[in-house]
Design a protein around this motif. Structure first.
Motif, short mmCIF file in Angstrom:
data_model
loop_
_atom_site.label_atom_id
_atom_site.label_comp_id
_atom_site.label_asym_id
_atom_site.label_seq_id
_atom_site.Cartn_x
_atom_site.Cartn_y
_atom_site.Cartn_z
N GLU A 341 0.83 -1.20 0.00
CA GLU A 341 0.00 0.00 0.00
C GLU A 341 0.86 1.25 0.00
O GLU A 341 0.44 2.30 -0.46
CB GLU A 341 -0.89 0.02 1.23
CG GLU A 341 -2.03 -0.96 1.21
CD GLU A 341 -2.79 -0.89 2.51
OE1 GLU A 341 -3.74 -0.11 2.58
OE2 GLU A 341 -2.40 -1.58 3.46
N GLY A 342 2.04 1.11 0.57
CA GLY A 342 2.99 2.24 0.59
C GLY A 342 2.40 3.46 1.27
O GLY A 342 1.75 3.36 2.30
N LEU A 343 2.64 4.59 0.66
CA LEU A 343 2.19 5.86 1.22
C LEU A 343 0.68 5.92 1.40
O LEU A 343 0.18 6.47 2.35
CB LEU A 343 2.58 6.98 0.27
CG LEU A 343 3.92 7.60 0.53
CD1 LEU A 343 4.10 8.77 -0.40
CD2 LEU A 343 3.96 8.05 1.97
N LYS A 344 -0.03 5.31 0.43
CA LYS A 344 -1.49 5.34 0.51
C LYS A 344 -1.94 4.65 1.79
O LYS A 344 -2.99 4.96 2.34
CB LYS A 344 -2.08 4.61 -0.70
CG LYS A 344 -1.68 5.21 -2.03
CD LYS A 344 -2.32 4.51 -3.19
CE LYS A 344 -1.85 3.09 -3.41
NZ LYS A 344 -0.43 2.92 -3.70
N GLY A 345 -1.12 3.71 2.27
CA GLY A 345 -1.45 3.01 3.50
C GLY A 345 -1.15 3.82 4.74
O GLY A 345 -2.02 4.05 5.57
N VAL A 346 0.10 4.28 4.89
CA VAL A 346 0.46 5.01 6.12
C VAL A 346 -0.31 6.31 6.22
O VAL A 346 -0.63 6.75 7.32
CB VAL A 346 1.96 5.34 6.22
CG1 VAL A 346 2.66 4.32 7.07
CG2 VAL A 346 2.62 5.45 4.88
N GLY A 347 -0.60 6.92 5.08
CA GLY A 347 -1.30 8.20 5.13
C GLY A 347 -2.81 8.05 5.08
O GLY A 347 -3.51 8.95 4.67
N LYS A 348 -3.30 6.86 5.49
CA LYS A 348 -4.74 6.58 5.43
C LYS A 348 -5.49 7.40 6.48
O LYS A 348 -5.03 7.56 7.60
CB LYS A 348 -4.93 5.10 5.70
CG LYS A 348 -5.99 4.44 4.88
CD LYS A 348 -6.12 2.98 5.29
CE LYS A 348 -5.12 2.08 4.60
NZ LYS A 348 -5.23 0.68 5.02
N LEU A 356 -8.16 -1.83 2.56
CA LEU A 356 -6.86 -1.89 1.90
C LEU A 356 -6.83 -0.98 0.68
O LEU A 356 -7.76 -1.00 -0.13
CB LEU A 356 -6.55 -3.31 1.46
CG LEU A 356 -6.12 -4.29 2.55
CD1 LEU A 356 -5.69 -5.60 1.93
CD2 LEU A 356 -4.97 -3.71 3.35
N ALA A 357 -5.78 -0.21 0.57
CA ALA A 357 -5.62 0.63 -0.61
C ALA A 357 -5.12 -0.24 -1.77
O ALA A 357 -4.88 -1.44 -1.61
CB ALA A 357 -4.64 1.75 -0.32
N ARG A 358 -4.96 0.36 -2.92
CA ARG A 358 -4.44 -0.35 -4.09
C ARG A 358 -3.06 -0.91 -3.77
O ARG A 358 -2.27 -0.30 -3.06
CB ARG A 358 -4.36 0.66 -5.24
CG ARG A 358 -4.02 0.09 -6.58
CD ARG A 358 -4.40 1.10 -7.65
NE ARG A 358 -3.80 2.42 -7.37
CZ ARG A 358 -2.55 2.76 -7.68
NH1 ARG A 358 -1.76 1.88 -8.25
NH2 ARG A 358 -2.10 3.96 -7.42
N PHE A 359 -2.80 -2.09 -4.30
CA PHE A 359 -1.51 -2.73 -4.03
C PHE A 359 -0.49 -2.36 -5.11
O PHE A 359 0.08 -3.22 -5.76
CB PHE A 359 -1.68 -4.25 -3.95
CG PHE A 359 -1.79 -4.77 -2.55
CD1 PHE A 359 -2.21 -3.94 -1.52
CD2 PHE A 359 -1.43 -6.08 -2.23
CE1 PHE A 359 -2.31 -4.41 -0.22
CE2 PHE A 359 -1.53 -6.55 -0.93
CZ PHE A 359 -1.97 -5.72 0.07
N GLY A 360 -0.26 -1.12 -5.27
CA GLY A 360 0.74 -0.66 -6.23
C GLY A 360 0.54 -1.29 -7.60
O GLY A 360 -0.59 -1.46 -8.05
N ARG A 361 1.61 -1.64 -8.23
CA ARG A 361 1.53 -2.31 -9.53
C ARG A 361 2.02 -3.74 -9.42
O ARG A 361 2.45 -4.34 -10.38
CB ARG A 361 2.35 -1.53 -10.57
CG ARG A 361 1.67 -0.27 -11.01
CD ARG A 361 2.62 0.74 -11.59
NE ARG A 361 2.01 2.06 -11.64
CZ ARG A 361 1.91 2.86 -10.59
NH1 ARG A 361 2.38 2.49 -9.41
NH2 ARG A 361 1.34 4.04 -10.71
N GLY A 362 1.98 -4.27 -8.24
CA GLY A 362 2.37 -5.67 -8.05
C GLY A 362 3.86 -5.89 -8.08
O GLY A 362 4.32 -7.00 -8.33
N GLY A 363 4.62 -4.84 -7.81
CA GLY A 363 6.08 -4.97 -7.81
C GLY A 363 6.57 -6.02 -6.84
O GLY A 363 7.54 -6.74 -7.12
N PHE A 364 5.86 -6.15 -5.70
CA PHE A 364 6.30 -7.12 -4.70
C PHE A 364 6.15 -8.55 -5.23
O PHE A 364 6.97 -9.41 -4.94
CB PHE A 364 5.54 -6.91 -3.40
CG PHE A 364 4.09 -7.32 -3.44
CD1 PHE A 364 3.71 -8.56 -2.96
CD2 PHE A 364 3.12 -6.47 -3.94
CE1 PHE A 364 2.38 -8.94 -2.99
CE2 PHE A 364 1.79 -6.84 -3.96
CZ PHE A 364 1.42 -8.08 -3.50
N VAL A 365 5.09 -8.78 -6.04
CA VAL A 365 4.91 -10.12 -6.61
C VAL A 365 6.03 -10.42 -7.59
O VAL A 365 6.58 -11.52 -7.62
CB VAL A 365 3.54 -10.22 -7.30
CG1 VAL A 365 3.39 -11.56 -7.99
CG2 VAL A 365 2.43 -10.02 -6.29
#
Lengths: 476, 329
Positions: A341-348, A356-365
């Motif tokens: 979630e990155g920033l979208k998560g901490v800054g919720k 849950l916010a968007r999971f970026g572009r799936g970079g972690f996968v």
């Protein structure tokens, strides 16, 4: 006064807190008394006069008032003739310190009493913790002035135990040497204070040496800047936040592999990344097999431009969140934790909590697929309320160059006090790992596979969060 | 039978490379120096000269040189004299040398570079490998020259496939004179408050080994070289026997320029290297060249405290004498 047990080992004598005949509930560690206990010649001796006299003077504990103290021989086996030591036991229950220790470690019922190692188990701090509890237990039965002394004694034992967690084998051996012949439960004896004093002095000496050594630059960091000694220094604080402040309950830690690589994927929240610190602490405090595993959290690379924050994050093993870093760490068989979630998560905002916010572009996968690492979804509940952010002052944040500027009921109105997180009750759930083995090497570059996997992980986390939220009875 | 020419044999590292290559009997060693070599150079024959492209081509052809090692960069082994002179020597000089090599039919060129050319940037991966592009901005001095040289070399290598160009990117070299150790060993070296990035160094012996391996094996492309362990900058300063002083960024350049110049040394790289780490992956060098560092960064820095000068410690002097005698015998 019920019958006391006295244990004679070699030339030393140890007296045991009086064991009431009724208080026979065996400690949980011991399923059955070890077979060895029966083999040495055991004889019952009369209580030592001094001890008996003191016991009378101090308390006169009745069987009801004594909450089943664990009877123990508290003397180290220092002499070669330990074998023919007279071990006196009172049926029906036998429990000497050394046996207790051995059974607990080995669990196989083959307790071997080597003279030197008999006093403390693999980690002396654990047995010291037991001693501390026992002293505290006993203290509560004593009249007032002895109570104070007992509390001080227990506190000191606790301190020594805590320090000992950070010591090397050699240093522990030295402390063990100094404490040899000291009865740790008998805090009314001068010998106790002398022993404790010597160990404390030794430990202070070691701390000074530690600082001196740091000032000479004699320590090691890894290429990411991680400094194991610094992790050890902050660990007690994190453990306090984990156990006392947020009373974190961890579930499913067995899903975190003890060996080899894995990618922990968690929801992110709470303005400041406390959730990462608590996931790390959960593994280091409660992992059933490998409590020494260090979780490398990936943080927003923006944090590495902040003074003081950057070196602190690096020293505690956190790494800027770039795909190359994730893959490299996983290929080194590390345990990596990401927050897609990155920033979208901490800054919720508070009203958006647990969505849950968007999971970026799936970079972690992609990173997991490249390194063929299993993905362990992690659901953190409780962190989303620690800073109830009702507004994000974006224009002000832009002015400061921050990614967000939170307004909470306490921040910035109370200044630094406003950064103290609310003591909500947390739970951290580690879900069963999702294997990436079956995907081929090309899968990382296939957007369909990547996005589908990311969605699957996200759904798992959201479901687990919903489950835990439904179970939760109170925020605090 | 091959002939190796070392451009820059007059530096400590050049002399050591010459001595090492001299142990390979089948190789003829030549050298060009700007000043007399400071140390024994083995079997190498050398001249003190400053050759232009045409003269160099003639020399290369006359001696049938097939491998050229280019180590001669201003500011790398000795304090730099002036900015313009340095750019002339580093950038234009390298272009001339490469042109001469192509003209004279040299088949293998080894050029030294620096890991600093990746730049210190929070958006760089923490551990960089050779595929990371060379930074296009944010560098100055020697690093900027080297970055420019690298851009030129990449293009040059594409256009001249018959010539294999190996670029050796070294972590800051310690052992002998080094501007980095000079900075670390001054009284209270300054670092930026709130930052303590990790960094790497390379012992001069390991650098020499790398150059020799690269020169004697047919390799091409860039290679990173650094000791296996990294240190934090504050730790490196402490290992050099000083305590770091945290200060504001603007004060770092300022105090070196207005302070006592006989005592204060400037930070040898860009300020950004005091803020962000620059750590490289040396796997390629290990896999392709079979290179492996012998010295750990921690030990190198600790022993480099003296920065090439004699130590006051009689034990160290004794050890140096024993080493000398055993080398002689």
């Amino acid at each position: 006064m019920p019958d006391s047990i006295e244990i004679e080992i070699g030339h030393q004598s140890a007296d045991v807190v009086s064991l009431p005949a009724e208080a026979t509930s065996p400690p949980v560690e011991i399923a059955s008394p070890p077979a060895e206990v029966a083999s040495p010649p055991a004889e019952v001796a009369s209580p030592k006069p001094r001890r008996a006299a003191r016991a009378k003077r101090v308390a006169e504990p009745t069987p009801e008032s004594v909450p089943a103290p664990k009877p123990r021989a508290r003397k180290p086996h220092t002499d070669a003739h330990t074998e023919d030591a007279d071990v006196q036991v009172t049926p029906p229950h036998v429990d000497t310190f050394a046996e207790d220790v051995d059974v607990r470690i080995a669990g196989t019922g083959v307790p071997k009493l080597t003279p030197a190692a008999a006093y403390w188990d693999v980690h002396p701090s654990d047995s010291l913790h037991e001693v501390e509890l026992e002293v505290r237990n006993n203290t509560s039965q004593q009249p007032s002035q002895a109570t104070v002394m007992g509390h001080v004694a227990a506190g000191l034992i606790d301190l020594i135990g805590e320090n000992m967690r950070r010591m090397t084998e050699e240093q522990v051996e030295k402390a063990r040497e100094l404490l040899r012949g000291t009865d740790l439960n008998d805090y009314l004896e001068p010998g106790f204070w002398r022993g404790i004093g010597m160990v404390l002095q030794y430990q202070v000496q070691e701390q000074v040496d530690f600082i001196k050594r740091r000032l000479r630059g004699e320590y090691e960091v890894d290429p990411y800047g991680m400094d194991i000694e610094m992790i050890e220094v902050v660990r007690p604080f994190l453990a306090f936040m984990y156990r006392t402040w947020w009373r974190v309950e961890s579930h499913g830690l067995e899903h975190v592999p003890a060996e080899g690589r894995a990618l922990l994927v968690s929801n992110h929240s709470g303005v400041l990344p406390w959730d990462g610190a608590m996931i790390t602490t959960a593994v280091s405090a409660d992992h059933p097999v490998r409590p020494d595993r260090i979780v490398r959290s990936l943080h927003l690379h923006w944090f590495s431009t902040l003074p003081f924050v950057a070196p602190a994050l690096a020293a505690t093993g956190q790494v800027p969140g770039l795909p190359e870093n994730a893959v490299r760490l996983l290929e080194n068989d590390e345990l990596v934790c990401v927050f897609p979630e990155g920033l979208k998560g901490v800054g919720k905002l508070y009203k958006d909590r647990y969505k849950l916010a968007r999971f970026g572009r799936g970079g972690f996968v992609q990173a997991a697929l490249r390194a063929r690492a299993p993905i362990v979804p992690v659901a953190v509940v409780g962190a989303e309320e620690i800073y109830p952010m009702f507004y994000n002052a974006e224009s002000f944040a832009k002015l400061l160059g921050f990614p967000y500027f939170p307004l909470t009921p306490f921040f910035p109105w109370l200044g630094l006090l406003g950064t103290i997180p609310l003591p909500t009750r947390w739970s951290i759930t580690f879900c069963p790992p999702i294997s990436t083995e079956e995907y081929g090497p090309r899968a990382a570059d296939d957007p369909l596979t990547v996005l589908a996997l990311a969605e699957r992980v996200r759904d798992t986390i959201q479901e687990t969060i919903d489950l835990r939220l439904a179970e939760r009875t109170s925020l605090f | 039978m091959s002939t190796v020419l070392i451009n820059g044999i007059g530096s400590a590292i050049g002399a050591q490379v010459a001595r090492q290559i001299s142990t390979h009997d089948e190789v003829t060693v030549l050298g060009i120096a700007r000043c007399e070599p400071p140390a024994p150079v083995g079997r190498a024959e050398w001249l003190v000269a400053h050759l232009n492209g045409v003269q160099l081509t003639e020399l290369l052809q006359a001696e049938h040189v097939d491998t050229l090692i280019h180590l001669d960069f201003a500011g790398a082994d000795a304090p730099v004299e002036g900015h313009e002179v340095a750019v002339q020597q580093n950038v234009i000089g390298t272009m001339e040398i490469l042109g001469a090599c192509a003209a004279a039919g040299v088949s293998h060129v080894v050029v030294r570079s620096h890991i600093g050319i990746y730049g210190a940037n929070p958006k760089n991966p923490t551990i960089l490998n050779e595929s990371r592009p060379v930074a296009r901005s944010g560098l100055s001095g020697l690093l900027r020259d080297l970055a420019e040289v690298e851009h030129f070399l990449a293009e040059f290598a594409l256009k001249h496939p018959e010539l294999s160009v190996a670029i050796l990117r070294f972590a800051p070299i310690v052992g002998g004179w080094s501007p980095l150790i000079e900075y670390f060993a001054q009284p209270s070296p300054r670092i930026i408050m709130g930052f303590d990035p990790s960094m790497q160094v390379l012992h001069i012996d390991d650098a020499v080994d790398a150059i020799v391996r690269a020169a004697l094996s047919p390799c091409a492309g860039a290679f990173n070289f650094a000791a296996d362990d990294a240190v934090c900058i504050s730790q490196a300063i402490r290992l050099s026997g000083q305590q770091p002083t945290s200060t504001f960024e603007s004060m770092i350049g300022l105090s070196a320029s207005v302070g006592d110049r006989t005592k204060l040394r400037p930070w040898p790289f860009d300020i950004s290297f005091l803020r962000h780490s620059c750590v490289v992956d040396t796997r390629r060098a290990k896999d392709v060249l079979g290179w492996s560092p012998v010295h750990r960064a921690v030990d190198s820095i600790r022993t480099a405290r003296q920065n090439g000068r004699a130590s006051d410690d009689p034990a160290v002097s004794e050890a140096a004498m024993r080493a000398f005698l055993s080398r002689k015998g």
